[in-house]
Design a protein around this motif. Sequence first.
Motif, PDB file in Angstrom:
ATOM      1  N   TRP A 282       0.833  -1.208   0.000  1.00 17.88           N
ATOM      2  CA  TRP A 282       0.000   0.000   0.000  1.00 17.88           C
ATOM      3  C   TRP A 282       0.865   1.255   0.000  1.00 17.88           C
ATOM      4  O   TRP A 282       0.511   2.261  -0.623  1.00 17.88           O
ATOM      5  N   ALA A 283       2.004   1.182   0.662  1.00 20.99           N
ATOM      6  CA  ALA A 283       2.914   2.326   0.633  1.00 20.99           C
ATOM      7  C   ALA A 283       3.424   2.582  -0.772  1.00 20.99           C
ATOM      8  O   ALA A 283       3.568   3.738  -1.206  1.00 20.99           O
ATOM      9  N   ALA A 284       3.709   1.517  -1.505  1.00 21.93           N
ATOM     10  CA  ALA A 284       4.159   1.669  -2.887  1.00 21.93           C
ATOM     11  C   ALA A 284       3.072   2.295  -3.741  1.00 21.93           C
ATOM     12  O   ALA A 284       3.329   3.182  -4.570  1.00 21.93           O
ATOM     13  N   ARG A 285       1.828   1.883  -3.551  1.00 23.74           N
ATOM     14  CA  ARG A 285       0.720   2.465  -4.313  1.00 23.74           C
ATOM     15  C   ARG A 285       0.551   3.950  -3.981  1.00 23.74           C
ATOM     16  O   ARG A 285       0.264   4.764  -4.855  1.00 23.74           O
ATOM     17  N   GLU A 286       0.724   4.262  -2.703  1.00 22.27           N
ATOM     18  CA  GLU A 286       0.550   5.645  -2.278  1.00 22.27           C
ATOM     19  C   GLU A 286       1.524   6.579  -2.983  1.00 22.27           C
ATOM     20  O   GLU A 286       1.201   7.721  -3.304  1.00 22.27           O
ATOM     21  N   ARG A 287       2.725   6.090  -3.295  1.00 21.47           N
ATOM     22  CA  ARG A 287       3.709   6.898  -4.011  1.00 21.47           C
ATOM     23  C   ARG A 287       3.213   7.306  -5.382  1.00 21.47           C
ATOM     24  O   ARG A 287       3.668   8.314  -5.939  1.00 21.47           O
ATOM     25  N   PHE A 288       2.302   6.531  -5.953  1.00 21.80           N
ATOM     26  CA  PHE A 288       1.780   6.829  -7.284  1.00 21.80           C
ATOM     27  C   PHE A 288       0.393   7.467  -7.216  1.00 21.80           C
ATOM     28  O   PHE A 288      -0.335   7.478  -8.205  1.00 21.80           O
ATOM     29  N   GLY A 289       0.046   7.988  -6.055  1.00 25.75           N
ATOM     30  CA  GLY A 289      -1.196   8.742  -5.934  1.00 25.75           C
ATOM     31  C   GLY A 289      -2.453   7.903  -5.844  1.00 25.75           C
ATOM     32  O   GLY A 289      -3.558   8.413  -6.076  1.00 25.75           O
ATOM     33  N   ILE A 290      -2.322   6.631  -5.519  1.00 27.26           N
ATOM     34  CA  ILE A 290      -3.488   5.748  -5.420  1.00 27.26           C
ATOM     35  C   ILE A 290      -4.103   5.895  -4.032  1.00 27.26           C
ATOM     36  O   ILE A 290      -3.444   5.698  -3.014  1.00 27.26           O
TER      37      ILE A 290
END
Length: 445
Positions: free
Chosen positions: A188-196
């Motif tokens: 989820w942290a990785a997704r957050e980096r892409f604005g998800i």
Amino acid sequence: MRGSAQVQGKSKSTDEGRRSSSALRAPSPRERGEGRDIAIIGGGIIGICAAAFLAEAGLDVTVFDRTGICEETSSGNAAAFAFSDVLPLAHKGMIRQLPKWLADPLGPLSIPPAYLPKLLPWLIRFWRAGAPGKYEASLTAQAGMMKLAEAEWMDLLDRSGTRPMLREDGSLELYEGEAEFRASLSGWAARERFGIGFRHVEGKGLADLQPGLSPRFVKGTFVPGWKTVADPKLLGKAVWAYAQSKGARFEMARIDRIAADQDGPTLTLADGTSRQAGHIIIAAGAWSHLLARQLGDRIPLETERGYNTTLPTSAFDVRRQLIFSGHGFVITPLETGLRVGGAVELGGIERPPNFNRSKALLRKAREFLPGLDPSGGREWMGFRPSLPDSVPVVGKAARSRSVIYAFGHGHLGLTQAAATGRLIREFVLGQTSSVDLAPFSPQRF
């Protein structure tokens, strides 16, 4: 047999197919230079979207498929526009859970023992794709593709008049304990980096999003931007109707061979006739690599055999797509039923279906949603064309710039279809690509 079997199985023909058989005549040199005649091999969602984008540009498009439009793998998927699903499979904890899953023949991932020797080279590539050094490149490539996919799908839904088939209810991923929840946080942290966008929920927040869940699920993650469609088969046929309105044609035929020389690419059909075109698009799903091999491109495509059962809509009041990541399946409310399916069987395209897998998923669904009525279900199996790095092939054949590959989307074919259609149109028209195509190159292997 289900799947995009363009290169095997019994050939069929229809009046419509015979009428369109002259659409791809042998073009003149001038016509070949302009590339106005386009042959698309594959009537699944990738081929359908490519046809729509190319026909909109005024190109002469014919789609070839042995069974029809959206009749095989694209007809029975989980109906998700999974634009936030940017993590390659090798990075989703699958490597870590592989031994446990393989120990269960009906678990989230299975490999028939007799198929393992043939699969071993692909598994080695899959394991290497999970290396930390390759994580960032794969993640960035998928995130870029997903951003394009969402924009292109929303525009295509509007142009084709199919937006009423879109459902914007979000998704709910569920965890059975703190350990499972904590294991998900890096993703989820990785997704957050892409604005998800997403939010973690528990207690009343979880129950409000999906009443009637088993108490074994203690936490969840709600993704508001996740979308689904009313029914993937109906959507595919509706987009095809739009492509037809722009001039696209269909020919029911099995393609036996593909060749390319200085005169351009040529298709040979099962009945012995041939077609020549300015460009050929190979979007034949799990069979695509067999055609690519005829052109000298050896692409390590394998088949995720996915299973599901579609229950009547009255089976349970599911509010949005439910994702049981620890068990490898989802439950999706459709206009046409409640679809329970997923899991992965790496077993190739020749083995008969093992519907014990769909039955196992249904048993779990009954445990997870007490009160679910499992009666009246319709079982299905389809072939997801998958590459070891989870990134599709979108690019030109090594020996012919007039042959374009568009396959290997795994379980994201519906999600990435409109983006792939846009990229194919850019290839054909010689336009600047909307994304960096290097990660999607057929020659990367």
